[in-house]
Structure formats: structure tokens, C-alpha cells
Design a protein around this motif. Structure first.
Motif, PDB file in Angstrom:
ATOM      1  N   ASP A  66      -9.338   6.621   0.319  1.00 34.85           N
ATOM      2  CA  ASP A  66      -9.354   5.892   1.465  1.00 34.85           C
ATOM      3  C   ASP A  66      -9.515   4.397   1.348  1.00 34.85           C
ATOM      4  OD1 ASP A  66      -8.863   8.439   3.699  1.00 34.85           O
ATOM      5  OD2 ASP A  66      -9.754   8.988   1.860  1.00 34.85           O
ATOM      6  N   THR A  67      -8.989   3.976   0.349  1.00 31.33           N
ATOM      7  CA  THR A  67      -9.167   2.445  -0.130  1.00 31.33           C
ATOM      8  C   THR A  67      -8.468   1.422   0.478  1.00 31.33           C
ATOM      9  OG1 THR A  67      -7.727   2.599  -2.028  1.00 31.33           O
ATOM     10  CG2 THR A  67     -10.336   3.008  -2.279  1.00 31.33           C
ATOM     11  N   GLY A  68      -7.617   1.887   1.839  1.00 31.30           N
ATOM     12  CA  GLY A  68      -6.699   1.110   2.257  1.00 31.30           C
ATOM     13  C   GLY A  68      -7.163  -0.071   3.193  1.00 31.30           C
ATOM     14  N   GLY A  69      -8.498  -0.402   3.194  1.00 33.95           N
ATOM     15  CA  GLY A  69      -8.693  -1.710   3.664  1.00 33.95           C
ATOM     16  C   GLY A  69      -8.582  -1.812   5.247  1.00 33.95           C
ATOM     17  N   ARG A  70      -8.108  -2.638   5.914  1.00 34.22           N
ATOM     18  CA  ARG A  70      -7.601  -2.851   7.226  1.00 34.22           C
ATOM     19  C   ARG A  70      -6.285  -3.620   7.361  1.00 34.22           C
ATOM     20  NH1 ARG A  70     -11.807  -6.896   9.901  1.00 34.22           N
ATOM     21  NH2 ARG A  70     -10.482  -6.926  11.371  1.00 34.22           N
ATOM     22  N   ASP A 111      -4.162   7.170   0.870  1.00 34.35           N
ATOM     23  CA  ASP A 111      -4.367   6.171   2.057  1.00 34.35           C
ATOM     24  C   ASP A 111      -4.777   4.780   1.319  1.00 34.35           C
ATOM     25  OD1 ASP A 111      -3.821   7.750   3.646  1.00 34.35           O
ATOM     26  OD2 ASP A 111      -5.724   8.032   4.826  1.00 34.35           O
ATOM     27  N   ASN A 112      -3.749   4.429   0.492  1.00 34.68           N
ATOM     28  CA  ASN A 112      -4.075   3.146  -0.152  1.00 34.68           C
ATOM     29  C   ASN A 112      -3.805   1.668   0.601  1.00 34.68           C
ATOM     30  OD1 ASN A 112      -4.278   4.785  -2.824  1.00 34.68           O
ATOM     31  ND2 ASN A 112      -2.012   4.905  -2.606  1.00 34.68           N
ATOM     32  N   VAL A 113      -2.951   1.724   1.587  1.00 36.24           N
ATOM     33  CA  VAL A 113      -2.959   0.738   2.613  1.00 36.24           C
ATOM     34  C   VAL A 113      -2.974   1.256   3.891  1.00 36.24           C
ATOM     35  CG1 VAL A 113      -1.434  -1.288   3.063  1.00 36.24           C
ATOM     36  CG2 VAL A 113      -1.659  -0.372   0.664  1.00 36.24           C
ATOM     37  N   TYR A 114      -4.200   0.637   4.602  1.00 34.44           N
ATOM     38  CA  TYR A 114      -4.126   1.175   6.166  1.00 34.44           C
ATOM     39  C   TYR A 114      -3.450  -0.045   6.833  1.00 34.44           C
ATOM     40  CZ  TYR A 114      -7.575   4.643   5.553  1.00 34.44           C
ATOM     41  OH  TYR A 114      -8.216   5.843   5.271  1.00 34.44           O
ATOM     42  N   GLN A 115      -2.536   0.139   8.158  1.00 35.67           N
ATOM     43  CA  GLN A 115      -2.750   1.366   8.585  1.00 35.67           C
ATOM     44  C   GLN A 115      -1.084   2.063   8.326  1.00 35.67           C
ATOM     45  OE1 GLN A 115      -4.635   3.496  10.494  1.00 35.67           O
ATOM     46  NE2 GLN A 115      -6.213   1.914  10.317  1.00 35.67           N
ATOM     47  N   ASP A 158       0.069   6.230   3.935  1.00 31.99           N
ATOM     48  CA  ASP A 158       0.998   5.601   3.001  1.00 31.99           C
ATOM     49  C   ASP A 158       2.570   6.016   3.349  1.00 31.99           C
ATOM     50  OD1 ASP A 158      -0.980   4.398   1.251  1.00 31.99           O
ATOM     51  OD2 ASP A 158      -1.447   6.325   0.560  1.00 31.99           O
ATOM     52  N   HIS A 159       2.618   7.148   3.971  1.00 37.77           N
ATOM     53  CA  HIS A 159       3.928   7.506   4.269  1.00 37.77           C
ATOM     54  C   HIS A 159       4.506   7.084   5.562  1.00 37.77           C
ATOM     55  CE1 HIS A 159       5.205  10.884   1.542  1.00 37.77           C
ATOM     56  NE2 HIS A 159       3.846  11.111   1.369  1.00 37.77           N
ATOM     57  N   PHE A 160       3.638   6.366   6.078  1.00 36.28           N
ATOM     58  CA  PHE A 160       4.032   5.625   7.223  1.00 36.28           C
ATOM     59  C   PHE A 160       4.933   4.113   6.815  1.00 36.28           C
ATOM     60  CE2 PHE A 160       0.125   7.021   9.859  1.00 36.28           C
ATOM     61  CZ  PHE A 160       0.685   8.365  10.066  1.00 36.28           C
ATOM     62  N   GLY A 161       4.648   3.985   5.350  1.00 38.25           N
ATOM     63  CA  GLY A 161       5.403   2.911   4.938  1.00 38.25           C
ATOM     64  C   GLY A 161       6.423   3.296   3.904  1.00 38.25           C
ATOM     65  N   ASN A 162       6.634   2.399   3.052  1.00 40.12           N
ATOM     66  CA  ASN A 162       7.565   2.648   2.048  1.00 40.12           C
ATOM     67  C   ASN A 162       6.956   3.095   0.601  1.00 40.12           C
ATOM     68  OD1 ASN A 162       9.679   2.311   0.033  1.00 40.12           O
ATOM     69  ND2 ASN A 162      10.515   0.482   0.468  1.00 40.12           N
TER      70      ASN A 162
END
Length: 341
Positions: A66-70, A111-115, A158-162
Motif C-alpha cells: 500500500d505504497t500509493g501515497g496520496r 495499491d501502488n497508486v492511490y486513489q 490500481d484497478h480503478f485506473g489503467n
């Protein structure tokens, strides 16, 4: 050493390394400690039932999730940046001891890139969330961390994006921070996500299986028991159990199967994957470790010969313990932050 002793030693090592950083506030040390687990995955580390210890060299991995930051500037968090400094210090300490004691790689649990993930392979979030913290765009005092390969996992955010963009980013050339007046040099990113789910053979007879649990859970929930990923996963686990060249199996899903904190074990993974891992352990030869993120805590559980590691607090920490009494009795070996009374 016992699995619990191994994890305690790992956490002490991380805390000791972080304490050497100047002007590091105790709460930052806590963030680093909860987000980072130096796991000994080979001889002398977490082990399956009735597996004899050996004198083989250790394989050391950094496990974090869960390194996705903000999703707003500066696109990282103080905990995430402090985590990078702590990881760099762990690498420096290990490197100074003995060449055989160095850390081989890092495994990131999704969860590499939030949100909402990324939009393309050139999305600025690769640079502003990953590279400036863990990669070649980081500061000079994280140079060891920048060269350490990061085995990436896809998470639900991550699945919310590409997703295809995250796969395509593997192997990208990234410019280093150049001094004024100089042309920037380029390095290959340490981000390694060759497919949504994949297998890697690591040193010391360790096999790493990385899954896309968001898709897997959806397929299993739709009664697609013969989905392509499930067939692949079942085949790879059984193949590892039957190969003499593999002593330790690490299976990574973003979603945990056992958790005493938020996000109790996913029912479909418990129904399908847990018996598969226990079947691999039952042969009596293979060490099996399941690694996950999603829950913003650090946990170690052991059940029916399988070790379960949850490490999902790289960007933030959650203190809730709604599933404290829902894990199998006696399975919880380590939990941070501890249960509030």
C-alpha cells in the motif's frame, strides 16, 4: 530460530536502523516499523511444519504494501518518505556486515497508486509517487534503494485506473536528477510488473508467485472456478510443491487471507487458496509463506503450517481491530500497532 523470533529480530533490525537516522521523530519510527518487514524467507526464517533447518545462506527481502501515497500534491506521505530512508538504512547496515547478508529485492503488495491508479504509462504519478521515493528520482541518500528490484503487485485501487499502463511501465528508462548545467543520465526503473500475475525464481531456492487478487476474487465470486488465473495459480503451487529445486514458496496476494485488524480474510481466498497452500505444506518438504497488504498494519500469523504476513502500512496506519477474535485461536504471532485497550 522460531518464526516469531525471526520476525522479532527483523523488526528490531529495522527499528535499530531507523534510530540511526538524525532527527527522526518516534512516530516516524513507528510508521517505518509498521510498514517494513525484513523477512528471512530461506533457512532459519519462517518455515513450514516439520521442515528441518539448514545452514544454507539466507535470502533477505523487504516486504511492504500500500505504497500509493496520496492523490494530491506532493503525491507522497511523510510516512512513505520516512519509510524509504529507513529501507535505505537497512540496506546500508546489511551491506556493511557481509556480502552474503545483503537484501536481494523488495516485494510490494499492491495499491501502488492511490486513489485511482494511473491513466497511462507516462502518468506523472509513476515519477511523483514511486520514483521520487523508491526509484532513480530519489535523493542521493536512497541510492541503494533505487537499484533494488521491486516486484510489484496489483491492488484494488490500481484497478480503478489503467492496469495495462502499470504493466507497460516495466523497463522504462527514467532520467536521474541532474546537476545544474549537466545532461541527465537515464536508468531503467526498478519497478518490475511484467504481467498481472507472474512467477519469479529467486536465489536460495525460493519461488515467488505474484497474483492479481482483485481479478481472482471477482472470478471466484462469479463461480468461475476454472478461470485462467485460478488454473494457473493452482498449477504453479502444485508444481513448486513437486520440484526438488524449490525449498520456499512465497505467494503474494493484495488481499489478506487472515487478518486480526481491518479487512478480515477474504472468503473466496480462504475457500480456495488456503487449502491449496496447506496441501503444499502437507508434503512436508516445502516452506510456504503467504504475503499480503490491504490492511494498514503489520501482522504475522501462522495456521496449519503456513505463515501469513500482512504488511500494508507504507502510506498510513490503521488502529482498528474489528477482527481480533475472528482469526484462528493461537494463530496471531505479531501485530503492530498493538491492540488498543
Amino acid at each position: 530460530p522460531s518464526p516469531l523470533a525471526s520476525l522479532r529480530c527483523s523488526c528490531v533490525l529495522v527499528a535499530s536502523a531507523c534510530m540511526r537516522l538524525p532527527m527522526l521523530h518516534p512516530c516516524v519510527v513507528s510508521c517505518v516499523l509498521v510498514a517494513l518487514l525484513l523477512s528471512v524467507c530461506c533457512a532459519g526464517g519462517v518455515r513450514g511444519a516439520d521442515v528441518p533447518s539448514t545452514t544454507a545462506p539466507l535470502l533477505r527481502l523487504l516486504l511492504l504494501g500500500d505504497t500509493g501515497g496520496r492523490d494530491s500534491a506532493p503525491f507522497t506521505t511523510p510516512a512513505l518518505r520516512s519509510l524509504a530512508y529507513g529501507m535505505e538504512n537497512v540496506l546500508r547496515v546489511a551491506e556493511g556486515r557481509d556480502h552474503s547478508d545483503t537484501v536481494s529485492a523488495a516485494v510490494l503488495m499492491g495499491d501502488n497508486v492511490y486513489q485511482d491508479g494511473v491513466t497511462s504509462a507516462t502518468d506523472h504519478r509513476f515519477n511523483d509517487t514511486f520514483e521520487v521515493v523508491f526509484g532513480v528520482r530519489g535523493r542521493h541518500h536512497t541510492r541503494r534503494l533505487a537499484s533494488l528490484r521491486k516486484y510489484m503487485t496489483l491492488g484494488n485501487h490500481d484497478h480503478f485506473g489503467n492496469v495495462s499502463a502499470q504493466l507497460a511501465y516495466t523497463g522504462t528508462l527514467v532520467p536521474r536528477v541532474a546537476s545544474q548545467g549537466r545532461q541527465p543520465s537515464y536508468d531503467v526503473t526498478s519497478w518490475h510488473l511484467p504481467a498481472a500475475y507472474y512467477v519469479e525464481d529467486l536465489p536460495q531456492r525460493v519461488r515467488l508467485i505474484v497474483t492479481d487478487s482483485t481479478t481472482l476474487i471477482r472470478e471466484l465470486s462469479d463461480q468461475q472456478e476454472e478461470s485462467q488465473q485460478w488454473q494457473w495459480l493452482r498449477h504453479e503451487v502444485r508444481r513448486a510443491a513437486g520440484e526438488a529445486a524449490v525449498d520456499t514458496l512465497l505467494v503474494v496476494t493484495h488481499h489478506p487471507m487472515l487478518s486480526a485488524a481491518e479487512y478480515s480474510g477474504n472468503r473466496k481466498l480462504v475457500q480456495y487458496l488456503m487449502p491449496l497452500l496447506e496441501e503444499a505444506v502437507a508434503a512436508g518438504r516445502l516452506r510456504v509463506v503467504h504475503c499480503a497488504g490491504h490492511s494498514h498494519t503489520l501482522q504475522h500469523l501462522r495456521h496449519n503450517g503456513v505463515d501469513y504476513i500482512v504488511t500494508g502500512a507504507a502510506s498510513q496506519v490503521n488502529l482498528r481491530r474489528p477482527n481480533w477474535f475472528n482469526v484462528p485461536l493461537g494463530s496471531l504471532r505479531f501485530l503492530w500497532p498493538p491492540r488498543p485497550y
